[in-house]
Design a protein around this motif. Structure first.
Motif, PDB file in Angstrom:
ATOM      1  N   TYR A   1       0.845  -1.188   0.000  1.00 53.29           N
ATOM      2  CA  TYR A   1       0.000   0.000   0.000  1.00 53.29           C
ATOM      3  C   TYR A   1       0.881   1.238   0.000  1.00 53.29           C
ATOM      4  CZ  TYR A   1      -3.893  -3.011   1.385  1.00 53.29           C
ATOM      5  OH  TYR A   1      -4.855  -3.988   1.429  1.00 53.29           O
TER       6      TYR A   1
ATOM      7  N   SER B   1       0.554   5.758  -0.426  1.00 54.97           N
ATOM      8  CA  SER B   1      -0.327   6.925  -0.488  1.00 54.97           C
ATOM      9  C   SER B   1       0.470   8.138  -0.920  1.00 54.97           C
ATOM     10  CB  SER B   1      -0.939   7.214   0.882  1.00 54.97           C
ATOM     11  OG  SER B   1      -1.719   6.134   1.318  1.00 54.97           O
ATOM     12  N   LYS B   2      -0.144   8.968  -1.717  1.00 57.40           N
ATOM     13  CA  LYS B   2       0.449  10.238  -2.151  1.00 57.40           C
ATOM     14  C   LYS B   2      -0.522  11.347  -1.799  1.00 57.40           C
ATOM     15  CE  LYS B   2       2.875  13.328  -4.404  1.00 57.40           C
ATOM     16  NZ  LYS B   2       4.001  13.921  -3.687  1.00 57.40           N
ATOM     17  N   GLN B   3      -0.045  12.323  -1.023  1.00 61.67           N
ATOM     18  CA  GLN B   3      -0.870  13.474  -0.676  1.00 61.67           C
ATOM     19  C   GLN B   3      -0.309  14.697  -1.377  1.00 61.67           C
ATOM     20  OE1 GLN B   3      -1.102  15.257   3.457  1.00 61.67           O
ATOM     21  NE2 GLN B   3      -3.094  14.220   3.301  1.00 61.67           N
TER      22      GLN B   3
ATOM     23  N   THR C   1      -5.554  12.977  -1.288  1.00 64.67           N
ATOM     24  CA  THR C   1      -4.752  11.815  -0.912  1.00 64.67           C
ATOM     25  C   THR C   1      -5.156  10.648  -1.797  1.00 64.67           C
ATOM     26  OG1 THR C   1      -4.680  12.606   1.371  1.00 64.67           O
ATOM     27  CG2 THR C   1      -3.979  10.337   0.980  1.00 64.67           C
TER      28      THR C   1
ATOM     29  N   HIS D   1      -4.571   6.707  -2.745  1.00 64.68           N
ATOM     30  CA  HIS D   1      -4.119   5.437  -2.162  1.00 64.68           C
ATOM     31  C   HIS D   1      -4.070   4.379  -3.264  1.00 64.68           C
ATOM     32  CE1 HIS D   1      -4.863   6.907   1.970  1.00 64.68           C
ATOM     33  NE2 HIS D   1      -5.865   7.557   1.406  1.00 64.68           N
ATOM     34  N   CYS D   2      -2.927   3.712  -3.394  1.00 63.51           N
ATOM     35  CA  CYS D   2      -2.753   2.656  -4.389  1.00 63.51           C
ATOM     36  C   CYS D   2      -2.304   1.383  -3.687  1.00 63.51           C
ATOM     37  CB  CYS D   2      -1.707   3.055  -5.425  1.00 63.51           C
ATOM     38  SG  CYS D   2      -2.144   4.521  -6.380  1.00 63.51           S
ATOM     39  N   LYS D   3      -2.583   0.252  -4.338  1.00 67.19           N
ATOM     40  CA  LYS D   3      -2.152  -1.030  -3.778  1.00 67.19           C
ATOM     41  C   LYS D   3      -1.845  -2.006  -4.901  1.00 67.19           C
ATOM     42  CE  LYS D   3      -6.787  -2.979  -3.198  1.00 67.19           C
ATOM     43  NZ  LYS D   3      -7.733  -3.564  -2.259  1.00 67.19           N
TER      44      LYS D   3
ATOM     45  N   CYS E   1      -9.432   8.820  -8.865  1.00 66.18           N
ATOM     46  CA  CYS E   1      -9.217   7.374  -8.716  1.00 66.18           C
ATOM     47  C   CYS E   1      -9.147   6.692 -10.078  1.00 66.18           C
ATOM     48  CB  CYS E   1     -10.324   6.775  -7.849  1.00 66.18           C
ATOM     49  SG  CYS E   1      -9.993   5.092  -7.307  1.00 66.18           S
TER      50      CYS E   1
ATOM     51  N   CYS F   1      -4.994   2.508  -8.161  1.00 64.72           N
ATOM     52  CA  CYS F   1      -5.667   3.327  -7.153  1.00 64.72           C
ATOM     53  C   CYS F   1      -6.940   2.621  -6.696  1.00 64.72           C
ATOM     54  CB  CYS F   1      -6.005   4.703  -7.718  1.00 64.72           C
ATOM     55  SG  CYS F   1      -6.708   5.806  -6.481  1.00 64.72           S
TER      56      CYS F   1
ATOM     57  N   LYS G   1      -8.527   4.088  -3.576  1.00 62.63           N
ATOM     58  CA  LYS G   1      -9.188   5.027  -2.676  1.00 62.63           C
ATOM     59  C   LYS G   1      -8.608   6.417  -2.865  1.00 62.63           C
ATOM     60  CE  LYS G   1      -9.507   5.801   2.343  1.00 62.63           C
ATOM     61  NZ  LYS G   1      -9.155   5.203   3.640  1.00 62.63           N
TER      62      LYS G   1
ATOM     63  N   THR H   1     -14.631  10.990   0.213  1.00 64.77           N
ATOM     64  CA  THR H   1     -13.784   9.830  -0.073  1.00 64.77           C
ATOM     65  C   THR H   1     -14.505   8.909  -1.048  1.00 64.77           C
ATOM     66  OG1 THR H   1     -12.755   9.944   2.106  1.00 64.77           O
ATOM     67  CG2 THR H   1     -12.592   7.844   0.942  1.00 64.77           C
TER      68      THR H   1
END
Length: 112
Positions: free
Chosen positions: A3, A5-7, A35, A37-39, A86, A92, A94, A106
Motif C-alpha cells: 500500500y 499513499s500520495k498526498q 490523498t 491510495h494505491c495497492k 481514482c 488506485c 481510494k 472519499t
C-alpha cells in the motif's frame, strides 16, 4: 499486499450546479488536499507500486491553478473529483479530497 499513499495540495477554482440556491454556485477557490491510495500484490521492475512523481504529474500537473469547470466534464463536487482522480491512476483504490478544513469526500473503488 503493498500500500502506498500520495498526498498533494491543489489550488483550483470551481462553481457548482445545484438543485438549490447556494453561494457555491458562484466561482470560488479552494486549496484542496488530495490523498491518493494505491495497492498491488506485486512491485514493478523498479520496486514500486507506482512512482509518486507520476501520480503528482497526472493529477496536480493537470488541475493545479485551474478552473475545474473548464478542465472536467462533470459538476466538480469533491465527491465527483475523488472518483475521477481514482479513475486516472493505475492501482488506485481510494481517494480522499479535502475541499476545506473538515469537509472531506472519499471514494473507494468496489472490489471486483
Amino acid at each position: 499486499m503493498y500500500y502506498v499513499s500520495k498526498q498533494m495540495e491543489i489550488s483550483g477554482s470551481h462553481f457548482l450546479k445545484l438543485s438549490y440556491r447556494s453561494k457555491c454556485e458562484n466561482l470560488h477557490g479552494h486549496n484542496w488536499v488530495v490523498t491518493v491510495h494505491c495497492k498491488s500484490k506485486e512491485l514493478n521492475e523498479d520496486g514500486m507500486v507506482i512512482d509518486f512523481t507520476h501520480v503528482k504529474e497526472k493529477i496536480h500537473g493537470y488541475l493545479d491553478h485551474g478552473n475545474f469547470n473548464e478542465l472536467l466534464p462533470f459538476n466538480p463536487t469533491a465527491e465527483n473529483l475523488a472518483k475521477w482522480i481514482c479513475d486516472q491512476i493505475p492501482y488506485c483504490w481510494k481517494v480522499s479530497v479535502e475541499e476545506s478544513h473538515a469537509n472531506i469526500a472519499t471514494y473507494i473503488k468496489d472490489e471486483d
